[in-house]
Motif scaffolding. Structure first.
Motif, PDB file in Angstrom:
ATOM      1  N   SER A 233       0.821  -1.213   0.000  1.00  0.00           N
ATOM      2  CA  SER A 233       0.000   0.000   0.000  1.00  0.00           C
ATOM      3  C   SER A 233       0.853   1.260   0.000  1.00  0.00           C
ATOM      4  CB  SER A 233      -0.944   0.009   1.213  1.00  0.00           C
ATOM      5  OG  SER A 233      -0.205   0.094   2.413  1.00  0.00           O
ATOM      6  N   PHE A 234       2.016   1.214   0.629  1.00  0.00           N
ATOM      7  CA  PHE A 234       2.843   2.415   0.776  1.00  0.00           C
ATOM      8  C   PHE A 234       3.674   2.702  -0.474  1.00  0.00           C
ATOM      9  CE2 PHE A 234       6.712   4.638   2.225  1.00  0.00           C
ATOM     10  CZ  PHE A 234       6.110   5.786   2.732  1.00  0.00           C
ATOM     11  N   VAL A 235       4.153   1.672  -1.126  1.00  0.00           N
ATOM     12  CA  VAL A 235       5.045   1.853  -2.273  1.00  0.00           C
ATOM     13  C   VAL A 235       4.252   1.703  -3.571  1.00  0.00           C
ATOM     14  CG1 VAL A 235       7.097   1.005  -3.452  1.00  0.00           C
ATOM     15  CG2 VAL A 235       7.003   0.961  -0.954  1.00  0.00           C
ATOM     16  N   GLY A 236       4.162   2.766  -4.325  1.00  0.00           N
ATOM     17  CA  GLY A 236       3.558   2.661  -5.649  1.00  0.00           C
ATOM     18  C   GLY A 236       2.191   3.260  -5.800  1.00  0.00           C
ATOM     19  N   GLY A 237       1.635   3.891  -4.761  1.00  0.00           N
ATOM     20  CA  GLY A 237       0.354   4.562  -4.883  1.00  0.00           C
ATOM     21  C   GLY A 237      -0.792   3.649  -5.254  1.00  0.00           C
ATOM     22  N   THR A 238      -0.921   2.522  -4.571  1.00  0.00           N
ATOM     23  CA  THR A 238      -1.905   1.511  -4.935  1.00  0.00           C
ATOM     24  C   THR A 238      -3.319   1.848  -4.476  1.00  0.00           C
ATOM     25  OG1 THR A 238      -1.398   0.299  -2.905  1.00  0.00           O
ATOM     26  CG2 THR A 238      -0.253  -0.393  -4.901  1.00  0.00           C
ATOM     27  N   SER A 239      -4.277   1.275  -5.214  1.00  0.00           N
ATOM     28  CA  SER A 239      -5.665   1.217  -4.749  1.00  0.00           C
ATOM     29  C   SER A 239      -5.849  -0.142  -4.077  1.00  0.00           C
ATOM     30  CB  SER A 239      -6.632   1.325  -5.930  1.00  0.00           C
ATOM     31  OG  SER A 239      -6.509   2.585  -6.569  1.00  0.00           O
ATOM     32  N   VAL A 240      -6.646  -0.192  -3.013  1.00  0.00           N
ATOM     33  CA  VAL A 240      -6.889  -1.433  -2.277  1.00  0.00           C
ATOM     34  C   VAL A 240      -8.321  -1.872  -2.526  1.00  0.00           C
ATOM     35  CG1 VAL A 240      -6.778  -2.580  -0.046  1.00  0.00           C
ATOM     36  CG2 VAL A 240      -5.284  -0.623  -0.511  1.00  0.00           C
ATOM     37  N   LEU A 241      -8.481  -3.095  -3.048  1.00  0.00           N
ATOM     38  CA  LEU A 241      -9.800  -3.634  -3.369  1.00  0.00           C
ATOM     39  C   LEU A 241     -10.028  -4.923  -2.594  1.00  0.00           C
ATOM     40  CD1 LEU A 241      -9.682  -3.103  -7.241  1.00  0.00           C
ATOM     41  CD2 LEU A 241     -10.807  -1.644  -5.543  1.00  0.00           C
ATOM     42  N   HIS A 242     -11.277  -5.147  -2.166  1.00  0.00           N
ATOM     43  CA  HIS A 242     -11.616  -6.312  -1.365  1.00  0.00           C
ATOM     44  C   HIS A 242     -12.466  -7.275  -2.183  1.00  0.00           C
ATOM     45  CE1 HIS A 242     -10.730  -3.018   1.384  1.00  0.00           C
ATOM     46  NE2 HIS A 242     -10.401  -3.921   2.283  1.00  0.00           N
ATOM     47  N   PHE A 272      -3.960  -5.220  -4.183  1.00  0.00           N
ATOM     48  CA  PHE A 272      -3.312  -3.915  -4.248  1.00  0.00           C
ATOM     49  C   PHE A 272      -2.929  -3.666  -5.705  1.00  0.00           C
ATOM     50  CE2 PHE A 272      -3.030  -5.433  -0.005  1.00  0.00           C
ATOM     51  CZ  PHE A 272      -3.094  -4.308   0.811  1.00  0.00           C
ATOM     52  N   VAL A 273      -3.552  -2.654  -6.296  1.00  0.00           N
ATOM     53  CA  VAL A 273      -3.420  -2.415  -7.731  1.00  0.00           C
ATOM     54  C   VAL A 273      -2.834  -1.034  -7.967  1.00  0.00           C
ATOM     55  CG1 VAL A 273      -4.605  -2.448  -9.953  1.00  0.00           C
ATOM     56  CG2 VAL A 273      -5.516  -3.800  -8.042  1.00  0.00           C
ATOM     57  N   PRO A 275      -1.854   2.322 -10.249  1.00  0.00           N
ATOM     58  CA  PRO A 275      -2.617   3.058 -11.272  1.00  0.00           C
ATOM     59  C   PRO A 275      -2.237   2.731 -12.710  1.00  0.00           C
ATOM     60  CG  PRO A 275      -1.945   4.529  -9.503  1.00  0.00           C
ATOM     61  CD  PRO A 275      -1.240   3.229  -9.264  1.00  0.00           C
ATOM     62  N   HIS A 276      -0.951   2.434 -12.951  1.00  0.00           N
ATOM     63  CA  HIS A 276      -0.513   2.177 -14.322  1.00  0.00           C
ATOM     64  C   HIS A 276      -0.673   0.710 -14.725  1.00  0.00           C
ATOM     65  CE1 HIS A 276       3.030   1.776 -11.660  1.00  0.00           C
ATOM     66  NE2 HIS A 276       3.254   0.688 -12.384  1.00  0.00           N
ATOM     67  N   ASP A 277      -1.152  -0.131 -13.800  1.00  0.00           N
ATOM     68  CA  ASP A 277      -1.330  -1.554 -14.099  1.00  0.00           C
ATOM     69  C   ASP A 277      -2.767  -1.895 -14.471  1.00  0.00           C
ATOM     70  OD1 ASP A 277       1.298  -2.399 -13.809  1.00  0.00           O
ATOM     71  OD2 ASP A 277       1.129  -2.588 -11.634  1.00  0.00           O
ATOM     72  N   ILE A 278      -3.554  -0.882 -14.771  1.00  0.00           N
ATOM     73  CA  ILE A 278      -4.945  -1.088 -15.197  1.00  0.00           C
ATOM     74  C   ILE A 278      -5.134  -0.476 -16.583  1.00  0.00           C
ATOM     75  CG2 ILE A 278      -7.378  -0.664 -14.681  1.00  0.00           C
ATOM     76  CD1 ILE A 278      -6.617  -0.315 -11.769  1.00  0.00           C
ATOM     77  N   LYS A 279      -5.757  -1.224 -17.459  1.00  0.00           N
ATOM     78  CA  LYS A 279      -6.043  -0.734 -18.803  1.00  0.00           C
ATOM     79  C   LYS A 279      -7.553  -0.610 -18.958  1.00  0.00           C
ATOM     80  CE  LYS A 279      -5.188  -1.697 -23.716  1.00  0.00           C
ATOM     81  NZ  LYS A 279      -4.519  -0.396 -23.963  1.00  0.00           N
ATOM     82  N   ILE A 280      -8.001   0.567 -19.378  1.00  0.00           N
ATOM     83  CA  ILE A 280      -9.437   0.764 -19.559  1.00  0.00           C
ATOM     84  C   ILE A 280      -9.781   0.889 -21.042  1.00  0.00           C
ATOM     85  CG2 ILE A 280      -9.740   1.836 -17.303  1.00  0.00           C
ATOM     86  CD1 ILE A 280      -9.884   4.546 -18.683  1.00  0.00           C
ATOM     87  N   ALA A 281     -11.014   0.537 -21.368  1.00  0.00           N
ATOM     88  CA  ALA A 281     -11.495   0.625 -22.756  1.00  0.00           C
ATOM     89  C   ALA A 281     -12.976   0.972 -22.739  1.00  0.00           C
ATOM     90  CB  ALA A 281     -11.262  -0.690 -23.493  1.00  0.00           C
ATOM     91  N   LYS A 282     -13.413   1.723 -23.733  1.00  0.00           N
ATOM     92  CA  LYS A 282     -14.812   2.109 -23.845  1.00  0.00           C
ATOM     93  C   LYS A 282     -15.547   1.073 -24.689  1.00  0.00           C
ATOM     94  CE  LYS A 282     -17.584   6.230 -24.828  1.00  0.00           C
ATOM     95  NZ  LYS A 282     -17.544   7.626 -25.317  1.00  0.00           N
ATOM     96  N   PRO A 283     -16.707   0.570 -24.235  1.00  0.00           N
ATOM     97  CA  PRO A 283     -17.450  -0.426 -25.029  1.00  0.00           C
ATOM     98  C   PRO A 283     -17.831   0.145 -26.397  1.00  0.00           C
ATOM     99  CG  PRO A 283     -18.381  -0.183 -22.822  1.00  0.00           C
ATOM    100  CD  PRO A 283     -17.420   0.929 -22.995  1.00  0.00           C
TER     101      PRO A 283
END
Length: 353
Positions: A233-242, A272-273, A275-283
């Protein structure tokens, strides 16, 4: 010249919570080792214990194989640079640099030669006759480095040395410090809460949390393979998802990521994800495909766009998209999008960080 810290503990009040608790690590010879962590993690206290400015309740500090735990500061062979510079305002730059040499009663000719050498090393040859008040913050910090190095220390200790400087000067001095270290090869311990700073200039990183070592290792290992939820959580500016494990995968909201091999069906997980490890796309227009989440907010930050994505679970995840790529997406606030996770660090259990 290495530094070995073993089971170091320090309390400032009897029976109180330790500022440093059972800390052990090895700082490699001729490397920059960074003590990284949030405010209150024990970084500066640990540095002061190594310097001899504080005495531990228990544990030991060995410098170059010598037990220095109870040696006075002046016998440890160290140089220290503080965030506040700690320069003598009534002395010129040359006099500040010469101070440690004069207290050691070195011959005047040797002192002058060493001061000239240090001024050249820190690229301030023309400013030797000025006073600290006539210098910029970056120049004052270079003088502080020169004064610390003038005595030829076995170990250089840096306590948030760039903390009082603006971001542009900080970046410039980071690069300068790396070059300086290449020239001198002196073993260095750096205290910072700035993870980018730690990852950029260190060969070894010790992550501290609540006075304890959370993880120690090369920067790449700390970033790519965090050992604990705190480090992740501290290194890399992650989002935390459950979420939980379903059919061997970790389902966190509408996102699916790989689960640890030891995971059991239905077991709770935290992902722990970054920000740059997520790819988004528009349907595609008119498509009835299920989407991952809704774009809550867009913020342009330099060369990338920060996307705040809200999942059906109510949790949010931050996505960073390069500006050129974002322009091709055609996404606006309120749009529903698909999101694929390239990489995540998943821990079993549901816990507070």
């Amino acid at each position: 010249m290495s530094v070995i810290v073993e089971q170091l503990t320090k309390r400032f009040t009897t029976g109180g919570t330790p500022a440093v608790s059972d800390v052990s690590f090895h700082a490699p010879s001729a490397a920059i080792t960074t003590l990284l962590g949030p405010s209150g993690a024990g970084k500066s206290t640990l540095l002061r214990l190594i310097a001899g400015l504080e005495l531990p309740d228990s544990g030991s500090v060995r410098i170059e194989g010598v037990d220095c735990t109870h040696l006075p500061v002046q016998k440890r062979g160290i140089g220290v640079v503080f965030q506040s510079y700690a320069l003598f305002k009534h002395m010129t730059v040359r006099q500040n640099i010469a101070f440690g040499l004069e207290t050691r009663k070195q011959p005047r000719g040797e002192i002058e030669a060493r001061v000239d050498e240090m001024l050249k090393l820190v690229q301030l040859e023309e400013l030797g006759k000025r006073y600290p008040g006539q210098l910029s913050g970056g120049q004052r910090q270079r003088v502080a480095f020169a004064r610390a190095l003038a005595i030829r220390p076995k170990l250089l200790l840096l306590d948030e040395p760039f903390g009082a400087l603006d971001s542009r000067v900080r970046i410039e001095l980071r690069e300068w410090l790396q070059s300086l270290h290449e020239q001198t090869g002196v073993t260095t311990l750096l205290v910072t809460h700035d993870q980018e700073e730690a990852l950029e200039i260190s060969q070894h990183v010790v992550v501290l949390s609540d006075g304890r070592v959370a993880q120690a290792g090369p920067p790449e290992e700390i970033y790519d393979r965090p050992a604990t939820p705190f480090v992740a959580s501290f290194v890399g500016g992650t989002s935390v998802l459950h979420g939980s494990v379903r059919s061997g995968r970790a389902e966190v909201g509408t996102l699916v990521v790989a689960a640890p091999q030891s995971a059991r069906e239905g077991e709770a997980v935290q992902a722990f994800v970054r920000p740059h490890d997520i790819k988004i796309a528009k349907p595609a227009h008119g498509s009835n495909e299920l989407t991952t989440g809704r774009v809550e907010r867009l913020k342009s930050v330099g060369g990338y766009v920060k996307v705040l994505l809200k999942l059906p679970s109510g949790e949010t995840v931050t996505v960073e998209v390069p500006r050129a790529e974002f322009d091709d997406l055609g996404v606006v606030e309120g749009d529903h999008v698909h999101a694929d996770v390239r990489m995540a660090k998943v821990f079993l259990g549901d816990f507070a960080i």
